[in-house]
Structure formats: C-alpha cells, structure tokens
Design a protein around this motif. Structure first.
Motif, PDB file in Angstrom:
ATOM      1  N   LEU A 259       0.834  -1.207   0.000  1.00  0.00           N
ATOM      2  CA  LEU A 259       0.000   0.000   0.000  1.00  0.00           C
ATOM      3  C   LEU A 259       0.867   1.254   0.000  1.00  0.00           C
ATOM      4  N   HIS A 260       1.967   1.220   0.757  1.00  0.00           N
ATOM      5  CA  HIS A 260       2.895   2.346   0.734  1.00  0.00           C
ATOM      6  C   HIS A 260       3.456   2.546  -0.664  1.00  0.00           C
ATOM      7  N   ALA A 261       3.852   1.448  -1.320  1.00  0.00           N
ATOM      8  CA  ALA A 261       4.431   1.541  -2.661  1.00  0.00           C
ATOM      9  C   ALA A 261       3.431   2.123  -3.648  1.00  0.00           C
ATOM     10  N   GLY A 262       2.160   1.730  -3.531  1.00  0.00           N
ATOM     11  CA  GLY A 262       1.149   2.258  -4.440  1.00  0.00           C
ATOM     12  C   GLY A 262       0.945   3.753  -4.272  1.00  0.00           C
ATOM     13  N   ARG A 263       0.924   4.207  -3.035  1.00  0.00           N
ATOM     14  CA  ARG A 263       0.738   5.649  -2.783  1.00  0.00           C
ATOM     15  C   ARG A 263       1.977   6.441  -3.197  1.00  0.00           C
ATOM     16  N   ARG A 264       3.129   5.906  -2.928  1.00  0.00           N
ATOM     17  CA  ARG A 264       4.368   6.568  -3.342  1.00  0.00           C
ATOM     18  C   ARG A 264       4.441   6.657  -4.869  1.00  0.00           C
ATOM     19  N   LEU A 265       4.020   5.599  -5.538  1.00  0.00           N
ATOM     20  CA  LEU A 265       4.015   5.587  -7.000  1.00  0.00           C
ATOM     21  C   LEU A 265       3.105   6.686  -7.544  1.00  0.00           C
ATOM     22  N   LEU A 266       1.934   6.839  -6.967  1.00  0.00           N
ATOM     23  CA  LEU A 266       1.001   7.880  -7.414  1.00  0.00           C
ATOM     24  C   LEU A 266       1.593   9.264  -7.187  1.00  0.00           C
ATOM     25  N   SER A 267       2.258   9.455  -6.047  1.00  0.00           N
ATOM     26  CA  SER A 267       2.879  10.744  -5.756  1.00  0.00           C
ATOM     27  C   SER A 267       3.975  11.072  -6.767  1.00  0.00           C
ATOM     28  N   LEU A 268       4.782  10.070  -7.132  1.00  0.00           N
ATOM     29  CA  LEU A 268       5.862  10.297  -8.089  1.00  0.00           C
ATOM     30  C   LEU A 268       5.330  10.552  -9.495  1.00  0.00           C
ATOM     31  N   ALA A 269       4.206   9.932  -9.823  1.00  0.00           N
ATOM     32  CA  ALA A 269       3.663  10.054 -11.178  1.00  0.00           C
ATOM     33  C   ALA A 269       2.934  11.367 -11.406  1.00  0.00           C
ATOM     34  N   THR A 270       2.358  11.947 -10.355  1.00  0.00           N
ATOM     35  CA  THR A 270       1.475  13.110 -10.494  1.00  0.00           C
ATOM     36  C   THR A 270       2.087  14.263 -11.288  1.00  0.00           C
ATOM     37  N   PRO A 271       3.361  14.645 -11.068  1.00  0.00           N
ATOM     38  CA  PRO A 271       3.907  15.777 -11.831  1.00  0.00           C
ATOM     39  C   PRO A 271       4.014  15.525 -13.326  1.00  0.00           C
ATOM     40  N   TYR A 272       3.956  14.277 -13.752  1.00  0.00           N
ATOM     41  CA  TYR A 272       4.161  13.952 -15.165  1.00  0.00           C
ATOM     42  C   TYR A 272       2.865  13.639 -15.898  1.00  0.00           C
ATOM     43  N   LEU A 273       1.745  13.624 -15.164  1.00  0.00           N
ATOM     44  CA  LEU A 273       0.471  13.250 -15.782  1.00  0.00           C
ATOM     45  C   LEU A 273      -0.052  14.349 -16.684  1.00  0.00           C
ATOM     46  N   PRO A 274      -0.822  13.975 -17.715  1.00  0.00           N
ATOM     47  CA  PRO A 274      -1.456  15.006 -18.540  1.00  0.00           C
ATOM     48  C   PRO A 274      -2.466  15.797 -17.719  1.00  0.00           C
ATOM     49  N   ALA A 275      -2.822  16.980 -18.208  1.00  0.00           N
ATOM     50  CA  ALA A 275      -3.746  17.852 -17.473  1.00  0.00           C
ATOM     51  C   ALA A 275      -5.065  17.161 -17.217  1.00  0.00           C
ATOM     52  N   ARG A 276      -5.467  16.302 -18.129  1.00  0.00           N
ATOM     53  CA  ARG A 276      -6.724  15.584 -17.971  1.00  0.00           C
ATOM     54  C   ARG A 276      -6.497  14.111 -18.273  1.00  0.00           C
ATOM     55  N   VAL A 277      -6.804  13.234 -17.323  1.00  0.00           N
ATOM     56  CA  VAL A 277      -6.705  11.791 -17.524  1.00  0.00           C
ATOM     57  C   VAL A 277      -8.097  11.274 -17.872  1.00  0.00           C
ATOM     58  N   ASP A 278      -8.311  11.028 -19.156  1.00  0.00           N
ATOM     59  CA  ASP A 278      -9.620  10.519 -19.581  1.00  0.00           C
ATOM     60  C   ASP A 278      -9.707   9.000 -19.442  1.00  0.00           C
ATOM     61  N   SER A 279      -8.635   8.322 -19.803  1.00  0.00           N
ATOM     62  CA  SER A 279      -8.663   6.856 -19.802  1.00  0.00           C
ATOM     63  C   SER A 279      -7.496   6.318 -18.987  1.00  0.00           C
ATOM     64  N   MET A 280      -7.790   5.320 -18.186  1.00  0.00           N
ATOM     65  CA  MET A 280      -6.779   4.757 -17.290  1.00  0.00           C
ATOM     66  C   MET A 280      -7.000   3.265 -17.126  1.00  0.00           C
ATOM     67  N   ILE A 281      -5.913   2.522 -17.011  1.00  0.00           N
ATOM     68  CA  ILE A 281      -5.965   1.098 -16.687  1.00  0.00           C
ATOM     69  C   ILE A 281      -5.165   0.878 -15.410  1.00  0.00           C
ATOM     70  N   ASP A 282      -5.769   0.211 -14.447  1.00  0.00           N
ATOM     71  CA  ASP A 282      -5.082  -0.179 -13.220  1.00  0.00           C
ATOM     72  C   ASP A 282      -4.787  -1.671 -13.321  1.00  0.00           C
ATOM     73  N   ILE A 283      -3.527  -2.024 -13.460  1.00  0.00           N
ATOM     74  CA  ILE A 283      -3.119  -3.412 -13.657  1.00  0.00           C
ATOM     75  C   ILE A 283      -2.670  -3.989 -12.323  1.00  0.00           C
ATOM     76  N   GLY A 284      -3.343  -5.054 -11.914  1.00  0.00           N
ATOM     77  CA  GLY A 284      -3.081  -5.634 -10.608  1.00  0.00           C
ATOM     78  C   GLY A 284      -3.803  -4.870  -9.524  1.00  0.00           C
ATOM     79  N   CYS A 285      -5.059  -4.533  -9.798  1.00  0.00           N
ATOM     80  CA  CYS A 285      -5.813  -3.656  -8.881  1.00  0.00           C
ATOM     81  C   CYS A 285      -6.127  -4.320  -7.552  1.00  0.00           C
ATOM     82  N   GLY A 286      -6.142  -5.666  -7.507  1.00  0.00           N
ATOM     83  CA  GLY A 286      -6.424  -6.362  -6.259  1.00  0.00           C
ATOM     84  C   GLY A 286      -7.793  -6.006  -5.695  1.00  0.00           C
ATOM     85  N   THR A 287      -7.811  -5.615  -4.438  1.00  0.00           N
ATOM     86  CA  THR A 287      -9.085  -5.297  -3.777  1.00  0.00           C
ATOM     87  C   THR A 287      -9.682  -3.982  -4.259  1.00  0.00           C
ATOM     88  N   GLY A 288      -8.886  -3.158  -4.923  1.00  0.00           N
ATOM     89  CA  GLY A 288      -9.380  -1.879  -5.428  1.00  0.00           C
ATOM     90  C   GLY A 288      -9.214  -0.717  -4.472  1.00  0.00           C
TER      91      GLY A 288
END
Length: 479
Positions: free
Chosen positions: A252-281
């Motif tokens: 869970l820590h790794a998932g949150r850290r990953l999101l934090s690291l990715a945020t500065p590089y994301l497009p202004a609008r995320v229309d489509s997304m795939i979560d691979i290995g979503c587990g419990t969600g």
C-alpha cells in the motif's frame, strides 16, 4: 525444424505455451523430462530446415501452425545452438505473442572465434563426427564421465550423417540480433566457453545469470526460477482477498508513493486509465479520487467483490472490470488510446517486463504515462537465504535495460524497508495473509518446507525476524 508438442491441454486452449528450442542432435524424446507448472510445452529440434515438420516427418502448414498464432502468450526458451535457431524463428514470425526470451548456454553466434565455438574446433568436430566422437561430445555436455553416467544418454540416436547435415547449418552467419530477457551461463560449460558467451551477450541480454554446472543445466529448476505459474498466483491472492488490505503495508505504501511520483508527469486531464493488478481496489479508489478519470479499467488475475463495488463508490467514473492476465492482454490495446497505465506491486510476476513495457508504451497517447512499481532483489531476501531459492526480482539496471526503444524513464528509483516481526512464524503468517507466497514455487511454503524455513530463517539478536522489501518505481512519459 521438427516441432513436437507435449502435454497440451485441450480444456485450456489459451494456456501459456513454453516453446523450447533444444540443442543440436536432439529428438522428440530427449526433452521429455521438461516441465513447467501452468504451461503447455512444445519442443523444437532438428534444424536441417527452417520449415516446420511434425515428428512423423510431415511438413506443418500455416493452417497447422495456427495454434501458435492463437496463443495469448508464448515463452521462448532455447538451449545451446537452439538459441541461434530460436532467434531466426522469432525474426521470421514477428506476429507471435512472445513474452519472455530465455537462453541457456548459447547465443545467436555459433561458429565465432570470440563469441561462440572456435572455427577450428567446430570444423574438427564436423570432420571427425562418428558414434565414438558423439559419445565423447555428450560426456562434455554433461561435464564429464561421472555426470554423464548419472544423467544418462540424452542424444537422439539419429544417424551420424543426419547429425552432420544439421551441424553444417550452424556454419552460417549469426542469427538476427534480439534483446533476450534472461541468459543462463554455466561456469563449467565444456562446449561453448563461458567467456565467449559473456562476450556474445554483452549488449543483447537484460540479465545474465551465472550458474554452476555443465553445458546441460537443470532446465526445470531454472525455468521455475524465472517464470510465473499464473494460475498459482491467482489462487494465492484469491485466498488472501479478505486479509490483504489490513496486512499489505509495504504494498500500500508503494502504491501511494508511486502515485505521488507520477502526479507531476500526468497530462492535465486523464480521460482513460488502466489499473493493472488492482487487487481489492483500495488503491484504485484513491487514484480515482485524485485524478477523476472518465474511464477506468481494472485488470487482475483475480477480482474480489470489493473491486466490483468501486462503480457504486465512484458513480461519475465508468469502471470496467477484466479478470485477465495483463501480460497477455496488454498486447490487445490499440496504439495511442490510453492516458495512464498504473500498476503497483504487480510487475514482479511478469515473465517479461521488457515485452510488457513495449506494448504499454505503444498504447499510450502522446503525453500519456506508465506508472509502475515492482520489487528489487533484496525483497524477501531472508526467505531466500532460508530456502536457498534465488531471487527472481529485477535490479534497477535490468529494469533500465527493459525500457522500450526510444523511451526514457522520468523516474527510476528504489527504496528499502524492513518489517519487524516477533518470530519467523509471524513472517510466514504475514506472507500468507498477503498472498505474496505466490511468488515462490509451488511447495516452497508447504508444511515440510515451512518447517525447514522456520529453522533456517535468519533472526536478530533479540530473536525477532525482519522481512525486507525493496520497491522500485518507474515513471515513463510518452513525448
């Protein structure tokens, strides 16, 4: 080439296929002991022709080869001169869904003074080929007379003239250059010098693994070391679905850290997304809260009911669930259709991160992002020490070599975290409650093995037990 299928399961026509290219001088029976749980197996042998023939000698037509084209995932493994043949085959059939490429004691070079067998040795072998020289050759394959007697004859019994004809094929130039995922090199290879193999693979292997032994290694144990029985993974995580979130603190820590690291590089609008290995969600829900994507697909080998309820929690997001093997399904995506591919603590069971990233990168829109976390070789190293099972996790440098052509990592970094437990038994309970024991071979944590693990687990001076995690974070942005 002679193509021989074994242990096919008509009940599961989409099972992953292990396509094994045997060495020179083999037949349809010399690899009969080859096994890999969760996989159908086919062996290829006799390289006198680039056309495929059945073991009965009948040419296999394109219609007959349809099974290969319909496979969702093909793992190519090759041994000795079979590596050269496999490279030629893959270059000639680029449309096959090949994931991992695994080589054992061979390279695309066969006759080469620096990267294969010395020309004078190869020529002497060919000129003096006889029943007696073949027996001496096989002894060298096994590493000496004692090992040969213990292992038993594995040559085909085919006529010497036929073997000479096959050997002449490998006098041709090197096979096409491909990047292979994992290459095993034996330190006592008496057929192809280990130094020559290392030179051949300097720029053509993501990971070179040095192993003790002779030219013919223990294929079964090495395949289990680097391939994943995905049906086993699905069962293990399915059993842990109700206990995962309350115990998987590092994940869970790794998932949150990953999101934090990715945020500065994301497009202004995320229309489509795939979560691979979503587990419990649970992590998916946090991503949706932050990014508010319009369309989200959840992919996993096992989807619990909690993942299915995300649509009610986030009614403004269209959520589609796919119980699927992401490593094969990623190839179905169209070019340039996805804004974000997010995958936390999942890629460690992929057979080929290289192949996965290539498909994922192709599917990104311009400005799209792959955000992926996996685990490095220090992860669960204590269990490895106790069981003697080598780590299957990739290093940062191996991950860097897996990047798609033209892609650059905006972020590629690692962390190390130690979880402390009161005893080795508590470690095993934790591993079971999170399902991560799916990353060890079947039986490695069964009752007898568990007892041995408990007796050998490295403990701290106060009797406590540590369990190390080494998350690695990868962010790729498509220009």
């Amino acid at each position: 080439m002679q193509l021989h299928y074994s242990r096919l399961t008509p009940e599961s026509p989409h099972s992953p296929l292990l396509l094994f290219f045997a060495g020179w001088g083999q037949s349809d029976t010399t690899m009969d002991d080859l096994e890999m749980p969760g996989y159908d197996i086919a062996t290829v042998w006799d390289y006198r022709s680039d056309r495929f023939f059945s073991p009965e000698g009948e040419e296999i037509t394109d219609e007959t080869l349809a099974d290969l084209r319909e496979r969702r995932e093909i793992v190519v493994a090759a041994w000795s001169f079979g590596v050269n043949a496999a490279a030629r085959f893959m270059a000639a059939h680029p449309g096959l869904r090949v994931s991992a490429r695994i080589a054992f004691n061979g390279s695309r070079f066969t006759v080469d003074p620096e990267r294969g067998i010395a020309p004078e040795i190869f020529r002497a072998t060919l000129d003096n080929l006889s029943e007696r020289s073949l027996e001496r050759f096989e002894m060298r394959v096994w590493g000496g007379a004692t090992a040969f007697r213990r292992g038993g004859s594995k040559l085909s019994g085919r006529p010497v003239a036929q073997l000479a004809e096959e050997l002449r094929v490998f006098m041709s130039p090197a096979a096409p250059r491909l990047l292979w995922d994992r290459v095993f090199i034996s330190d006592n290879d008496l057929i192809i010098p280990p130094a020559a193999q290392h030179k051949a693979w300097e720029e053509e292997a993501i990971e070179i693994i040095n192993i003790p032994g002779a030219h013919r290694p223990d294929f079964n144990s090495l395949l289990r070391r680097v391939l994943t029985d995905k049906s086993h993974v699905a069962r293990r995580f399915g059993r842990a679905r109700s206990t995962y979130d309350s115990n998987a603190t590092p994940q869970l820590h790794a998932g949150r850290r990953l999101l934090s690291l990715a945020t500065p590089y994301l497009p202004a609008r995320v229309d489509s997304m795939i979560d691979i290995g979503c587990g419990t969600g649970s992590l998916t829900s946090e991503v949706i809260d932050l990014l508010a994507p319009h369309d989200v697909e959840l992919w996993d080998l096992h989807l619990p009911e909690s993942a299915a309820s995300l649509g009610q929690i986030h009614p403004s997001t269209r959520i589609v669930l796919r119980q699927t093997d992401a490593e094969s399904s990623i190839a179905d995506l169209l070019e340039g259709e996805i804004d974000l591919i997010y995958s936390a603590s999942t890629a460690q069971w992929f057979n080929s991160l290289r192949a996965f990233l290539a498909h994922a990168y192709r599917a990104l829109r311009r400005g799209g992002v792959i955000a992926l976390s996996t685990y490095g070789p220090l992860t669960m190293s204590q269990i490895g020490l106790a069981t003697g099972i080598p780590s299957r996790f990739m290093s940062v440098e191996s991950i860097r070599r897996s990047l798609p052509e033209g892609a650059e990592a905006a972020v590629l970094e690692e962390e190390t975290e130690d979880l402390a437990f009161g005893s080795a038994l508590e470690v095993l309970r934790h591993v079971s409650l999170t399902g991560v024991n799916a990353l060890t071979p079947r039986g490695a944590t069964d009752t007898g093995s568990a007892r041995r693990l408990l007796s050998r687990y490295p403990l701290e001076p106060d009797g406590s037990a540590l369990l190390t995690f080494q998350p690695i974070y990868l962010i790729i942005r498509k220009p």
